[in-house]
Design a protein around this motif. Structure first.
Motif, mmCIF file in Angstrom:
data_model
loop_
_atom_site.group_PDB
_atom_site.id
_atom_site.type_symbol
_atom_site.label_atom_id
_atom_site.label_comp_id
_atom_site.label_asym_id
_atom_site.label_seq_id
_atom_site.Cartn_x
_atom_site.Cartn_y
_atom_site.Cartn_z
ATOM 1 N N ARG A 35 0.819 -1.212 0.000
ATOM 2 C CA ARG A 35 0.000 0.000 0.000
ATOM 3 C C ARG A 35 0.859 1.271 0.000
ATOM 4 N N GLN A 36 1.958 1.267 0.766
ATOM 5 C CA GLN A 36 2.803 2.469 0.859
ATOM 6 C C GLN A 36 3.599 2.718 -0.430
ATOM 7 N N ILE A 37 3.864 1.678 -1.195
ATOM 8 C CA ILE A 37 4.669 1.856 -2.418
ATOM 9 C C ILE A 37 3.865 1.538 -3.681
#
Length: 132
Positions: A35-37
């Protein structure tokens, strides 16, 4: 670059590429690790990265390639120039050109037999070369 490829089942079910891209994007948005990348994941991002690498390589190699091609053109132009002028004109001119070629061949042949050829080797007998 993480990607989600279509499975054989997706291919058998004739899942469209656009649907596969949407599924891939949904996977990366919902997965806790990706999700963060997610902006650096997926087939479109991979295609962009590979395109950038290819363009960088082309820009790096292109100047050397231009030089090599230029050298090859020059070499081949020299070789082409050594063959003489191109045969142009009508069919009637071919007879005179053929006559010139045969005359030049006869002259070269007579010179070789008489030992007067400029290409005569001094280390071996050739044509009409004389032993002194």
């Amino acid at each position: 670059v993480p990607v989600v490829n279509r499975s054989q089942a997706d291919i058998n079910q004739k899942k469209r590429i656009t649907e596969a891209h949407k599924s891939e994007e949904a996977f990366f948005e919902s997965h806790p690790r990706y999700r963060q990348i997610k902006h650096r994941c997926g087939t479109p991002y991979l295609a962009g990265r590979l395109n950038g690498l290819l363009l960088g390589h082309i820009k790096k190699v292109l100047p050397q390639l231009k030089v090599r091609i230029g050298n090859m053109i020059a070499e081949n132009q020299e070789k082409l120039d050594s063959y003489g002028l191109p045969l142009t004109g009508s069919v009637t001119n071919y007879g005179s050109i053929l006559l010139q070629l045969i005359s030049q061949f006869c002259t070269n042949y007579c010179n070789a037999l008489g030992g007067r050829s400029p290409d005569v080797s001094l280390s071996e007998l050739y044509g009409g070369a004389r032993i002194s």
